[in-house]
Write a protein that holds these residues in place. Structure first.
Motif, PDB file in Angstrom:
ATOM      1  N   GLU A   1       1.644  26.394   7.631  1.00 48.02           N
ATOM      2  CA  GLU A   1       2.351  25.268   8.233  1.00 48.02           C
ATOM      3  C   GLU A   1       1.856  25.013   9.657  1.00 48.02           C
ATOM      4  N   ALA A   2       1.645  26.081  10.407  1.00 49.37           N
ATOM      5  CA  ALA A   2       1.116  25.920  11.760  1.00 49.37           C
ATOM      6  C   ALA A   2      -0.306  25.374  11.737  1.00 49.37           C
ATOM      7  N   MET A   3      -1.072  25.775  10.727  1.00 55.61           N
ATOM      8  CA  MET A   3      -2.456  25.333  10.607  1.00 55.61           C
ATOM      9  C   MET A   3      -2.546  23.838  10.309  1.00 55.61           C
ATOM     10  N   THR A   4      -1.618  23.322   9.498  1.00 52.83           N
ATOM     11  CA  THR A   4      -1.663  21.920   9.058  1.00 52.83           C
ATOM     12  C   THR A   4      -0.738  21.020   9.877  1.00 52.83           C
ATOM     13  N   LYS A   5      -0.214  21.514  10.972  1.00 45.08           N
ATOM     14  CA  LYS A   5       0.765  20.771  11.755  1.00 45.08           C
ATOM     15  C   LYS A   5       0.218  19.448  12.265  1.00 45.08           C
ATOM     16  N   LYS A   6      -1.050  19.420  12.655  1.00 47.73           N
ATOM     17  CA  LYS A   6      -1.644  18.220  13.237  1.00 47.73           C
ATOM     18  C   LYS A   6      -2.376  17.356  12.213  1.00 47.73           C
ATOM     19  N   TRP A   7      -2.271  17.700  10.937  1.00 46.57           N
ATOM     20  CA  TRP A   7      -2.917  16.885   9.915  1.00 46.57           C
ATOM     21  C   TRP A   7      -2.151  15.576   9.747  1.00 46.57           C
ATOM     22  N   PRO A   8      -2.802  14.515   9.291  1.00 47.89           N
ATOM     23  CA  PRO A   8      -2.141  13.196   9.174  1.00 47.89           C
ATOM     24  C   PRO A   8      -0.921  13.240   8.262  1.00 47.89           C
ATOM     25  N   ARG A   9       0.103  12.474   8.633  1.00 48.05           N
ATOM     26  CA  ARG A   9       1.312  12.348   7.821  1.00 48.05           C
ATOM     27  C   ARG A   9       1.500  10.927   7.304  1.00 48.05           C
ATOM     28  N   GLU A  10       0.567  10.047   7.609  1.00 51.56           N
ATOM     29  CA  GLU A  10       0.629   8.663   7.121  1.00 51.56           C
ATOM     30  C   GLU A  10      -0.635   8.353   6.330  1.00 51.56           C
ATOM     31  N   TRP A  11      -0.458   7.670   5.206  1.00 47.07           N
ATOM     32  CA  TRP A  11      -1.587   7.280   4.354  1.00 47.07           C
ATOM     33  C   TRP A  11      -1.912   5.822   4.654  1.00 47.07           C
ATOM     34  N   ASN A  12      -3.117   5.573   5.128  1.00 52.18           N
ATOM     35  CA  ASN A  12      -3.484   4.228   5.576  1.00 52.18           C
ATOM     36  C   ASN A  12      -4.565   3.568   4.727  1.00 52.18           C
ATOM     37  N   ASP A  13      -5.089   4.249   3.718  1.00 47.17           N
ATOM     38  CA  ASP A  13      -6.132   3.651   2.883  1.00 47.17           C
ATOM     39  C   ASP A  13      -5.558   2.520   2.042  1.00 47.17           C
ATOM     40  N   ALA A  14      -6.214   1.384   2.068  1.00 43.62           N
ATOM     41  CA  ALA A  14      -5.763   0.229   1.284  1.00 43.62           C
ATOM     42  C   ALA A  14      -6.122   0.413  -0.184  1.00 43.62           C
ATOM     43  N   PRO A  15      -5.381  -0.226  -1.089  1.00 44.23           N
ATOM     44  CA  PRO A  15      -5.741  -0.166  -2.516  1.00 44.23           C
ATOM     45  C   PRO A  15      -7.106  -0.800  -2.764  1.00 44.23           C
ATOM     46  N   PHE A  16      -7.709  -0.444  -3.885  1.00 46.67           N
ATOM     47  CA  PHE A  16      -8.972  -1.053  -4.285  1.00 46.67           C
ATOM     48  C   PHE A  16      -8.680  -2.496  -4.711  1.00 46.67           C
ATOM     49  N   GLU A  17      -9.174  -3.441  -3.936  1.00 46.77           N
ATOM     50  CA  GLU A  17      -8.804  -4.836  -4.154  1.00 46.77           C
ATOM     51  C   GLU A  17      -9.183  -5.327  -5.545  1.00 46.77           C
ATOM     52  N   ASN A  18     -10.312  -4.870  -6.052  1.00 43.00           N
ATOM     53  CA  ASN A  18     -10.745  -5.339  -7.371  1.00 43.00           C
ATOM     54  C   ASN A  18      -9.822  -4.875  -8.498  1.00 43.00           C
ATOM     55  N   TYR A  19      -9.004  -3.859  -8.222  1.00 47.65           N
ATOM     56  CA  TYR A  19      -8.145  -3.304  -9.266  1.00 47.65           C
ATOM     57  C   TYR A  19      -6.677  -3.660  -9.067  1.00 47.65           C
ATOM     58  N   LEU A  20      -6.378  -4.567  -8.158  1.00 46.21           N
ATOM     59  CA  LEU A  20      -5.014  -5.055  -8.021  1.00 46.21           C
ATOM     60  C   LEU A  20      -4.786  -6.133  -9.072  1.00 46.21           C
ATOM     61  N   LEU A  21      -4.341  -5.697 -10.238  1.00 46.03           N
ATOM     62  CA  LEU A  21      -4.261  -6.588 -11.395  1.00 46.03           C
ATOM     63  C   LEU A  21      -3.053  -7.509 -11.317  1.00 46.03           C
ATOM     64  N   PRO A  22      -3.186  -8.740 -11.794  1.00 43.40           N
ATOM     65  CA  PRO A  22      -2.001  -9.600 -11.941  1.00 43.40           C
ATOM     66  C   PRO A  22      -1.124  -9.071 -13.061  1.00 43.40           C
ATOM     67  N   SER A  23       0.134  -9.383 -13.018  1.00 42.68           N
ATOM     68  CA  SER A  23       1.057  -8.918 -14.054  1.00 42.68           C
ATOM     69  C   SER A  23       0.664  -9.486 -15.408  1.00 42.68           C
ATOM     70  N   ALA A  24       0.774  -8.658 -16.435  1.00 41.54           N
ATOM     71  CA  ALA A  24       0.464  -9.102 -17.786  1.00 41.54           C
ATOM     72  C   ALA A  24       1.515 -10.111 -18.260  1.00 41.54           C
ATOM     73  N   LYS A  25       1.133 -10.940 -19.210  1.00 42.03           N
ATOM     74  CA  LYS A  25       2.037 -11.988 -19.690  1.00 42.03           C
ATOM     75  C   LYS A  25       3.297 -11.394 -20.307  1.00 42.03           C
ATOM     76  N   TYR A  26       3.152 -10.298 -21.072  1.00 44.16           N
ATOM     77  CA  TYR A  26       4.338  -9.723 -21.715  1.00 44.16           C
ATOM     78  C   TYR A  26       5.298  -9.155 -20.660  1.00 44.16           C
ATOM     79  N   GLU A  27       4.769  -8.714 -19.515  1.00 46.57           N
ATOM     80  CA  GLU A  27       5.639  -8.229 -18.445  1.00 46.57           C
ATOM     81  C   GLU A  27       6.438  -9.369 -17.822  1.00 46.57           C
ATOM     82  N   MET A  28       5.768 -10.504 -17.580  1.00 46.56           N
ATOM     83  CA  MET A  28       6.464 -11.643 -16.995  1.00 46.56           C
ATOM     84  C   MET A  28       7.507 -12.203 -17.957  1.00 46.56           C
ATOM     85  N   ASP A  29       7.170 -12.244 -19.249  1.00 50.13           N
ATOM     86  CA  ASP A  29       8.140 -12.709 -20.244  1.00 50.13           C
ATOM     87  C   ASP A  29       9.351 -11.778 -20.295  1.00 50.13           C
TER      88      ASP A  29
END
Length: 460
Positions: A79-107
């Motif tokens: 715990e002392a060793m990892t105390k200064k490691w990041p606690r926030e995740w800032n990487d954005a999603p892969f834009e090409n894989y942000l899929l639109p909702s499927a038709k059956y989901e919207m229905d």
């Protein structure tokens, strides 16, 4: 009710006389005896914290997960060793894989909203490993004017201590809601474990008025169909429904017909249509088996940690192209490692044979899948990522919560700009078919125990 737990107390409404599944009255003194003095939090008078009952620990929670392989001295040092490691995740999603909702989901979402005008009970199914992210933003409005019952599935992936943390966080974020924790794995052979869940759900349907059906909602692959199957098994064992005719045909009137039990498969998007099943014959009560509604892309853009959490927990519909993307699968594994270090869960260190914690995912993956070293580099990395995620999804890293529940949930705010964004082409991402997921039945990896260094056994 031979296996009633104190958790039944959270189903009791103040001043209401509880009902059993058959509609008969229960002595209120029974429920009073189920309440433990001193277990009520003065900050949340409408909520009660359940004690660790024998029934819940026996049938739902992962008892073996509370046994840590890390000594107190190692825990303090790391715990002392990892105390200064990041606690926030800032990487954005892969834009090409942000899929639109499927038709059956919207229905399905449109149908759910139409049914909502008659329902007074909202049953929301969430994955306990993602208690915040598995709440679809469209469900916030549905819960506002209805009795909100939150059912956390995959309870076998947490222990009692983690359950209490999630329950306290839920009470702070949704003060008027009730929550329960269940294990709905298909191989379970103890339908009596759902007596309290079954009776409590029917009690709320009866006392809250409206139609005799709970409005069931949830994101993809959280276990909605699995919960329905467990409730049907429970009702059949207690002779509360017919053995065959439980499926309901839609129309001006409800008609029962012979039908198969809900189909279950551990892939997002298996259920495509809303189907109604009878879970009690006299008086009639029904349960909706609904498709999972994936969170919209703009939600993941603003909360990228939710997208990576979905990928790690197998809640994200993925095409074959996504499954074969080395960078994407490595990113999912990297997010899992980040969550383990953020919550000071160092069970992975000894499990895969490391000497100390690390924030380098490549160092972790190098310890896995040594027998596949003859494969091409990309295929080897994919195998290693699959093994690392499998260890998480089978409980080998102990109780893991991917969401940061150290802070209260912030409701997602819809804006006009969310609905003006450019749509992605479905075929570009999903291939020639319309399916989100890999629909083949072959295994992506085998279950040999010698795939990685330091493996001993999966959790009980």
């Amino acid at each position: 009710m031979s296996c009633v737990s104190i958790r039944a107390s959270r189903f009791v409404m103040s001043g209401a006389r509880p009902l059993t599944a058959t509609g008969t009255n229960i002595d209120c003194r029974l429920f009073q005896r189920l309440c433990v003095p001193g277990r009520f939090d003065p900050k949340y008078p409408n909520q009660s914290f359940s004690s660790r009952t024998e029934c819940e620990e026996k049938h739902h929670l992962g008892r073996a997960l509370s046994r840590s392989s890390v000594s107190p001295q190692e825990q303090k040092q790391w715990e002392a060793m990892t105390k200064k490691w990041p606690r926030e995740w800032n990487d954005a999603p892969f834009e090409n894989y942000l899929l639109p909702s499927a038709k059956y989901e919207m229905d399905a979402l449109d149908d759910i909203h139409r049914r909502s005008f008659q329902a007074n009970v909202l049953l929301e199914i969430r994955d306990v490993r993602l208690p915040a992210s598995s709440h679809h933003p469209s469900f916030t409005r549905l819960a506002k004017h209805r009795f909100h019952l939150i059912c956390y599935t995959h309870a076998d992936m947490i222990d009692a201590k983690t359950r209490d943390r999630v329950e306290k966080w839920t009470n702070e974020s949704w003060p008027k809601a009730r929550c329960m924790f269940v294990d709905t794995r298909q191989e379970r052979g103890d339908p009596e474990a759902f007596n309290v869940v079954y009776d409590g759900l029917l009690h709320h349907i009866e006392t809250k008025g409206g139609i005799n059906t709970a409005l069931t909602v949830g994101v993809a692959n959280t276990g909605k169909s699995s919960l329905l199957l467990c409730l049907l098994r429970n009702a059949k064992v207690r002779d509360l429904i017919p053995k065959k005719k439980v499926k309901v045909t839609t129309g001006k009137k409800r008609h029962l017909k012979p039908g198969k039990s809900p189909e279950i498969k551990d892939v997002p998007g298996k259920t495509r249509e809303i189907t109604e099943f009878m879970i009690r014959q006299k008086p009639r009560a029904y349960f909706l088996d609904v498709p999972g509604i994936t969170n919209p892309s703009f939600f993941f853009e603003e909360r990228p940690e939710a997208w990576y959490g979905f990928g790690a927990a197998n809640l994200l519909p993925q095409s074959k192209i996504m499954n074969a993307d080395v960078e994407l699968q490595t990113a999912f594994s990297d997010y899992l490692l980040f969550c383990l270090n953020r919550d000071k869960n160092f069970a992975y260190v000894k499990k895969i044979g490391l000497e100390k914690p690390t924030d380098d995912i490549h160092e972790v993956l190098e310890r896995l899948g040594n027998k596949y070293k003859n494969l091409p580099e990309d295929q080897l990395t994919l195998r290693r990522c699959a093994l690392f995620l499998k260890l998480f999804n089978t409980g080998n890293f102990g109780p893991v919560i991917l969401d940061d529940i150290s802070k209260r949930f912030e409701p997602f705010q819809f804006r006009d700009s969310h609905f003006q964004r450019k749509k992605f082409l479905k075929k570009k991402i999903r291939g020639d078919d319309d399916d989100h997921y890999d629909d083949d039945d072959d295994d992506d990896y085998d279950d040999d125990d010698d795939d990685f260094v330091g493996y001993d056994s999966e959790h009980e």
